[in-house]
Design a protein around this motif. Structure first.
Motif, PDB file in Angstrom:
ATOM      1  N   VAL A 158       0.879  -1.169   0.000  1.00 41.61           N
ATOM      2  CA  VAL A 158       0.000   0.000   0.000  1.00 41.61           C
ATOM      3  C   VAL A 158       0.914   1.216   0.000  1.00 41.61           C
ATOM      4  N   VAL A 159       0.627   2.193  -0.861  1.00 42.95           N
ATOM      5  CA  VAL A 159       1.434   3.409  -0.882  1.00 42.95           C
ATOM      6  C   VAL A 159       0.516   4.601  -0.651  1.00 42.95           C
ATOM      7  N   VAL A 160       0.647   5.216   0.514  1.00 45.87           N
ATOM      8  CA  VAL A 160      -0.094   6.441   0.827  1.00 45.87           C
ATOM      9  C   VAL A 160       0.804   7.340   1.666  1.00 45.87           C
ATOM     10  N   ASN A 161       0.700   8.624   1.426  1.00 46.04           N
ATOM     11  CA  ASN A 161       1.437   9.593   2.226  1.00 46.04           C
ATOM     12  C   ASN A 161       0.565  10.105   3.369  1.00 46.04           C
ATOM     13  N   GLY A 171      -8.251   6.311   2.776  1.00 48.30           N
ATOM     14  CA  GLY A 171      -8.769   4.993   3.143  1.00 48.30           C
ATOM     15  C   GLY A 171      -8.077   4.340   4.311  1.00 48.30           C
ATOM     16  N   THR A 172      -7.423   5.117   5.166  1.00 48.24           N
ATOM     17  CA  THR A 172      -6.754   4.541   6.325  1.00 48.24           C
ATOM     18  C   THR A 172      -7.722   3.771   7.203  1.00 48.24           C
ATOM     19  N   ASP A 173      -8.955   4.251   7.284  1.00 46.46           N
ATOM     20  CA  ASP A 173      -9.956   3.585   8.118  1.00 46.46           C
ATOM     21  C   ASP A 173     -10.328   2.198   7.603  1.00 46.46           C
ATOM     22  N   LEU A 224       0.591  -8.370  -4.206  1.00 48.25           N
ATOM     23  CA  LEU A 224      -0.401  -7.528  -4.873  1.00 48.25           C
ATOM     24  C   LEU A 224      -0.258  -6.100  -4.394  1.00 48.25           C
ATOM     25  N   TYR A 225      -0.857  -5.202  -5.158  1.00 50.33           N
ATOM     26  CA  TYR A 225      -0.914  -3.805  -4.753  1.00 50.33           C
ATOM     27  C   TYR A 225      -2.342  -3.484  -4.340  1.00 50.33           C
ATOM     28  N   LEU A 226      -2.504  -2.899  -3.158  1.00 47.05           N
ATOM     29  CA  LEU A 226      -3.819  -2.540  -2.620  1.00 47.05           C
ATOM     30  C   LEU A 226      -3.942  -1.026  -2.603  1.00 47.05           C
ATOM     31  N   HIS A 227      -5.013  -0.515  -3.202  1.00 46.80           N
ATOM     32  CA  HIS A 227      -5.222   0.928  -3.336  1.00 46.80           C
ATOM     33  C   HIS A 227      -6.548   1.292  -2.673  1.00 46.80           C
ATOM     34  N   PRO A 228      -6.517   1.667  -1.376  1.00 52.65           N
ATOM     35  CA  PRO A 228      -7.754   1.917  -0.640  1.00 52.65           C
ATOM     36  C   PRO A 228      -8.207   3.371  -0.676  1.00 52.65           C
TER      37      PRO A 228
END
Length: 321
Positions: A158-161, A171-173, A224-228
Motif C-alpha cells: 500500500v502506498v499512501v502519504n 482509506g486509512t480507516d 499484490l498492490y492494494l489501493h484503498p
C-alpha cells in the motif's frame, strides 16, 4: 524553451522534466515548500536547473506552470513584474480532486481567459467548477520502472502519504478490515506508528518511508498492490504498481475506474470484495502474475511516458501560439 515550475509533486514532475526543455525550479535557502529545488529522492535530468528568486528576475522564461493559487503572485514578484498569463504564457496545472462543496467547488483559476487550466484526470475536470476558463486533460505519464514483479512475499503493498493525518481521504480507516485478509506493508511519507495508531499487530501492518529508488523494488516483491484511496486524484503509485507488473486491488472511486481495465485486478466499492480478491491472489500466485502482466500492458498503453510528453508538447505549442 525555459519552463518555470515549482517542485510540488515529485512523481509528476519526474515525468514532466523528461521532455526536451530546460526546467527552472525555484530554490530558497530553507528549501521550503516554495523553494525545494531539485528532488533528492527522484532521478531528474541535468536540464532541471535550480534558480533563486533573484536570478529569476532577469531569467528568460517562455512558460510558467502554476500548481498552487499563490504561485501566480510569487511568479509576478520573482519574474520582475512579468505576470503569468499576460506577460508570460501560463497554464494552471491542477493535481487534486476538489474539496469542500463537491460538486460545486469552484476552481481558483475559474473564469480566467488568460490561462489554460490543465487537469490530470477527466474526473477532476468534471467535478471542479472551472467557470469559463479553457480546460484540457493531460493524463499522467510514468517513467517505466520495468517489469520487476516477483510477488514472492504473501503481503500487499500500500502506498499512501501521511495516512494518519489524511485518514478517510486515503482509506486509512479501511486498513484494519483489509489487514484481516492480507498482511499489509504500507509505504509512503510519515507512515511511522501506523500500526499502533490503528491498533493492529505489527505483523499485520508494517510501514516504511523508502526513497523512490528503493520503493519500486520493495513493492514488486509483494504479491499484490492494494489501493484503498477514497477521495484523491488518481494516485501515481497505482500506475507505477501496474507498470511493475503487479495485480491491483482497488477501491472503485474517482479516476480509478478508468485506469484499471478488466483482467488487471479487482475494482469495487465494497471492501469485502477487495478482501476476497486479496485472499485469492495470496492463494494463487500464478493468477496474480497473469493479472499483473496484463496490468503492465494496460498501463504502458495508456500512461506511457511518450504519450504524456507528446500531449504536453501539443498543449505548450497551442498556449504559446
Amino acid at each position: 524553451m525555459n519552463i518555470l515550475l515549482w517542485h510540488v509533486h515529485g512523481s509528476w514532475t519526474t515525468a514532466f522534466v523528461q521532455g526536451p526543455h530546460t526546467y527552472l525550479v525555484p530554490v530558497t535557502p530553507d528549501r521550503g515548500p516554495d523553494g525545494r529545488g531539485r528532488a533528492e529522492t527522484f532521478t531528474w535530468p541535468s536540464s532541471v536547473r535550480e534558480v533563486t528568486p533573484a536570478e529569476l528576475a532577469a531569467a528568460p522564461v517562455d512558460l510558467v506552470v502554476l500548481q498552487r493559487p499563490h504561485e501566480e503572485r510569487l511568479a509576478a514578484e520573482w519574474l520582475g513584474g512579468r505576470r503569468p498569463g499576460r506577460d508570460v504564457p501560463a497554464v494552471y496545472l491542477e493535481h487534486n480532486t476538489p474539496r469542500g462543496d463537491v460538486p460545486d467547488s469552484r476552481h481558483p483559476a475559474a473564469d480566467r481567459p488568460d490561462l489554460t487550466l490543465v487537469h490530470v484526470t477527466h474526473f477532476n475536470r468534471l467535478f471542479w467548477d472551472n467557470g469559463s476558463t479553457r480546460t484540457a486533460v493531460i493524463e499522467h505519464g510514468v517513467v517505466d520502472p520495468g517489469h520487476l514483479y516477483t510477488g514472492r512475499l504473501p503481503r500487499a503493498a500500500v502506498v499512501v502519504n501521511e495516512p494518519v493525518r489524511r485518514r478517510r481521504y486515503v482509506g486509512t480507516d479501511l486498513l484494519p478490515g483489509l489487514s484481516e485478509a492480507v498482511p499489509l506493508d504500507v509505504f509512503g511519507m510519515r507512515t511511522e506508528g501506523l500500526a499502533e495508531e490503528l491498533g493492529l499487530p505489527a505483523d499485520r501492518c508494517r510501514s516504511a518511508d523508502l526513497p523512490q529508488r528503493q520503493l519500486h523494488a520493495a513493492m514488486a516483491e509483494r504479491r499484490l498492490y492494494l489501493h484503498p484511496v477514497r477521495w484523491t486524484s488518481l494516485g501515481l503509485s497505482l500506475l507505477e504498481a501496474m507498470h511493475l507488473g503487479m495485480p491491483v486491488v482497488v477501491l472503485a472511486t474517482t479516476e480509478a475506474v478508468e485506469a484499471v481495465p478488466a483482467g488487471t485486478g479487482v475494482l469495487s466499492t465494497r471492501p469485502e470484495e477487495l478482501a476476497r480478491a486479496a485472499r485469492r491472489y495470496l492463494a494463487d500466485p500464478e493468477a496474480a502474475a497473469r493479472d499483473g502482466a496484463r496490468a503492465r500492458q494496460a498501463a504502458l498503453e495508456r500512461y506511457g511516458l511518450k504519450r504524456f510528453l507528446d500531449d504536453w508538447e501539443r498543449l505548450i505549442t497551442e498556449v504559446r501560439s
